[in-house]
Design an enzyme around this catalytic site. Structure first.
Site, PDB file in Angstrom:
ATOM      1  N   SER A  43     -20.027   0.517  -6.892  1.00  0.00           N
ATOM      2  CA  SER A  43     -20.308  -0.596  -5.986  1.00  0.00           C
ATOM      3  C   SER A  43     -21.267  -1.613  -6.598  1.00  0.00           C
ATOM      4  O   SER A  43     -21.393  -2.730  -6.093  1.00  0.00           O
ATOM      5  CB  SER A  43     -20.897  -0.076  -4.669  1.00  0.00           C
ATOM      6  OG  SER A  43     -19.962   0.723  -3.976  1.00  0.00           O
ATOM      7  N   GLY A  59     -17.002   0.295  -2.495  1.00  0.00           N
ATOM      8  CA  GLY A  59     -16.579  -0.506  -3.631  1.00  0.00           C
ATOM      9  C   GLY A  59     -17.416  -1.768  -3.724  1.00  0.00           C
ATOM     10  O   GLY A  59     -18.224  -2.064  -2.841  1.00  0.00           O
ATOM     11  N   CYS A  84     -18.708   1.510   3.647  1.00  0.00           N
ATOM     12  CA  CYS A  84     -19.092   0.426   2.747  1.00  0.00           C
ATOM     13  C   CYS A  84     -17.977  -0.622   2.654  1.00  0.00           C
ATOM     14  O   CYS A  84     -17.623  -1.232   3.660  1.00  0.00           O
ATOM     15  CB  CYS A  84     -19.470   1.005   1.389  1.00  0.00           C
ATOM     16  SG  CYS A  84     -20.250  -0.176   0.266  1.00  0.00           S
ATOM     17  N   GLN A 103     -15.710  -2.681   5.729  1.00  0.00           N
ATOM     18  CA  GLN A 103     -15.438  -4.111   5.841  1.00  0.00           C
ATOM     19  C   GLN A 103     -13.941  -4.386   5.860  1.00  0.00           C
ATOM     20  O   GLN A 103     -13.453  -5.221   6.635  1.00  0.00           O
ATOM     21  CB  GLN A 103     -16.110  -4.839   4.674  1.00  0.00           C
ATOM     22  CG  GLN A 103     -17.625  -4.716   4.665  1.00  0.00           C
ATOM     23  CD  GLN A 103     -18.237  -5.013   3.302  1.00  0.00           C
ATOM     24  OE1 GLN A 103     -17.534  -5.356   2.344  1.00  0.00           O
ATOM     25  NE2 GLN A 103     -19.550  -4.870   3.200  1.00  0.00           N
ATOM     26  N   ASN A 151     -25.504   0.017   0.010  1.00  0.00           N
ATOM     27  CA  ASN A 151     -25.300  -0.818  -1.169  1.00  0.00           C
ATOM     28  C   ASN A 151     -24.190  -1.812  -0.870  1.00  0.00           C
ATOM     29  O   ASN A 151     -23.011  -1.529  -1.084  1.00  0.00           O
ATOM     30  CB  ASN A 151     -24.925   0.044  -2.379  1.00  0.00           C
ATOM     31  CG  ASN A 151     -24.665  -0.796  -3.609  1.00  0.00           C
ATOM     32  OD1 ASN A 151     -25.019  -1.974  -3.661  1.00  0.00           O
ATOM     33  ND2 ASN A 151     -24.039  -0.204  -4.613  1.00  0.00           N
ATOM     34  N   PHE A 204     -22.133  -7.912   1.669  1.00  0.00           N
ATOM     35  CA  PHE A 204     -21.387  -8.539   2.746  1.00  0.00           C
ATOM     36  C   PHE A 204     -21.457  -7.657   3.989  1.00  0.00           C
ATOM     37  O   PHE A 204     -21.719  -6.461   3.907  1.00  0.00           O
ATOM     38  CB  PHE A 204     -19.930  -8.750   2.330  1.00  0.00           C
ATOM     39  CG  PHE A 204     -19.766  -9.702   1.177  1.00  0.00           C
ATOM     40  CD1 PHE A 204     -19.412 -11.025   1.391  1.00  0.00           C
ATOM     41  CD2 PHE A 204     -19.970  -9.284  -0.136  1.00  0.00           C
ATOM     42  CE1 PHE A 204     -19.268 -11.909   0.327  1.00  0.00           C
ATOM     43  CE2 PHE A 204     -19.830 -10.153  -1.206  1.00  0.00           C
ATOM     44  CZ  PHE A 204     -19.474 -11.470  -0.959  1.00  0.00           C
ATOM     45  N   HIS A 234     -23.656   4.741   3.225  1.00  0.00           N
ATOM     46  CA  HIS A 234     -23.087   5.826   2.415  1.00  0.00           C
ATOM     47  C   HIS A 234     -23.540   7.186   2.939  1.00  0.00           C
ATOM     48  O   HIS A 234     -24.647   7.631   2.633  1.00  0.00           O
ATOM     49  CB  HIS A 234     -23.548   5.687   0.959  1.00  0.00           C
ATOM     50  CG  HIS A 234     -22.919   4.561   0.212  1.00  0.00           C
ATOM     51  ND1 HIS A 234     -22.439   4.683  -1.070  1.00  0.00           N
ATOM     52  CD2 HIS A 234     -22.676   3.276   0.569  1.00  0.00           C
ATOM     53  CE1 HIS A 234     -21.931   3.530  -1.478  1.00  0.00           C
ATOM     54  NE2 HIS A 234     -22.077   2.659  -0.496  1.00  0.00           N
ATOM     55  N   GLU A 268     -22.648  10.042   2.042  1.00  0.00           N
ATOM     56  CA  GLU A 268     -22.622  11.124   1.054  1.00  0.00           C
ATOM     57  C   GLU A 268     -23.979  11.350   0.413  1.00  0.00           C
ATOM     58  O   GLU A 268     -24.183  12.336  -0.290  1.00  0.00           O
ATOM     59  CB  GLU A 268     -21.575  10.811  -0.018  1.00  0.00           C
ATOM     60  CG  GLU A 268     -22.041   9.944  -1.158  1.00  0.00           C
ATOM     61  CD  GLU A 268     -22.210   8.477  -0.795  1.00  0.00           C
ATOM     62  OE1 GLU A 268     -22.802   7.722  -1.578  1.00  0.00           O
ATOM     63  OE2 GLU A 268     -21.761   8.088   0.302  1.00  0.00           O
TER      64      GLU A 268
END
Length: 366
Positions: free
Chosen positions: A54, A232, A259, A263, A301, A304, A343, A345
């Site tokens: 990302s 990403g 993430c 979007q 992270n 947008f 995130h 994870e």
């Protein structure tokens, strides 16, 4: 010690597009680069940050002042390589940890990525917070480039807006992550991290990973019980093929996104997405779960975010960022689909949001 002394003698600088210059010394690969300067507020986890796809296209400024203390090792990577354009830190330390197999400087050099140390990262962070993330030029090569020329190179760079970086970082091929699990999940690789795949597997899912440009027909041909939309880099509006694919899957199979995947799900459902001033980068962002009222400390992270003013009626907001009230989670009101901006994870980061993998499994069970 001679190695560290020699590195400190290699003058370098970071030039922002608005003309401000930050001077220091270079480490890692001696190659100049352009990128978007952002800052990450995490206190640890630099190796996971380096290997998070990302961050493609970005110069990551670490706000923690001491970096490199515990070195690097093959176990803590989150993808097949380093994807950021460069690393910006205050103080580079020699490694001292029994797990370390190479230093941070050695990892960057081996991976062809430049770094700059010795700058005032507090001042740079304040600049990025007040004036926004910026295009920048990192000069570490020793070649004759003036500061004025570097500023012009930063201004001339195309930047990340309107750029499809998911196609650049995806592995580009189908592979099986694990061979057992009660449910079969297809994960779309827009820059997926290994710990996401571990989280899905730990929740009882057999995971097949498909490349970013996969079609809805190709996904459904795998006969999945559910589809996961990964994290990403860069601008979701540029990944139109993924939006169209997700729109075709809505209602046909349960969906979970994080993430960039969050979007893209929002765009597929009719939402709009815009750029944040300086993004969210770090593993200490507070998010409120609107269903339970609980506050989760999350790892994030992204540059947008979905627009709260133009959210379609088919979507319900489930999570809110407590720093700026931006949307952090949505669910579809009529179809089995949900997503979060952060995130879960936690690599690096806290484990507050690990329940989301179980929530996805519960959706598959229904």
């Amino acid at each position: 010690m001679n190695q560290w002394k020699k590195m400190r003698e290699r003058a370098a600088f970071l030039a922002l597009a608005d003309g401000e210059i930050f001077r220091g010394w270079s480490f890692g690969a001696p190659v100049d680069a352009v990128g978007e300067a952002v800052f990450n507020t995490g206190m640890t986890g630099y190796q996971e940050i380096l290997t998070d796809p990302s961050y493609a296209g970005q110069f990551v400024t670490l706000t923690a002042p001491e970096i490199g203390n515990y070195g690097c090792n093959p176990q803590d990577v989150e993808s097949r390589g380093l994807f950021l354009n460069g690393l910006v830190i205050h103080e580079l330390n020699a490694p001292s940890n029994f797990r370390s197999t190479e230093s941070l400087a050695e990892l960057l050099k081996r991976s062809g990525k430049p770094g700059i140390a010795g700058i005032d990262t507090r001042k740079l962070t304040v600049a990025l917070r007040s004036r926004g993330s910026q295009r920048a030029y990192l000069h570490v090569s020793g070649e004759p480039v003036t500061e004025a020329e570097a500023v012009e190179k930063a201004r001339a760079w195309e930047g990340l807006d309107g750029q499809d970086y998911a196609a650049r970082v995806t592995a580009g091929k189908r592979f099986e992550w694990n061979d057992s699990g009660e449910f079969h999940v297809v994960a779309l690789d827009y820059g997926i991290k290994y710990n996401i795949l571990r989280g899905l597997a730990a929740a009882g899912m057999r995971v097949t990973v498909l490349p970013a440009r996969s079609t809805a027909a190709g996904v459904l041909a795998e006969r999945p019980d559910g589809v996961f939309l990964s994290n990403g880099p860069a601008d979701p509006a540029a990944v139109r093929y993924a939006v169209e694919m997700i729109r075709a899957l809505l209602g046909k199979v349960p969906l979970m996104g994080i993430c960039l995947g969050h979007q893209l799900l929002g765009l597929a459902a009719g939402a709009e997405c815009g750029r944040l001033k300086f993004g969210h980068h770090g593993c200490n962002h507070p998010v409120r779960n609107l269903a339970t009222g609980a506050v989760e400390i999350t790892s994030q992270n992204h540059n947008f975010a979905l627009s709260s003013e133009r959210l379609p009626s088919c979507l319900e907001v489930t999570h809110i960022n407590l720093n700026d009230n931006t949307i952090e989670g949505i669910r579809h009101r009529s179809e089995p689909a949900f997503s979060v901006q952060y995130h879960p994870e936690s690599a690096p980061g806290p484990h507050d949001s690990g329940y989301l993998f179980t929530q996805f499994r519960n959706l598959l069970e229904r």
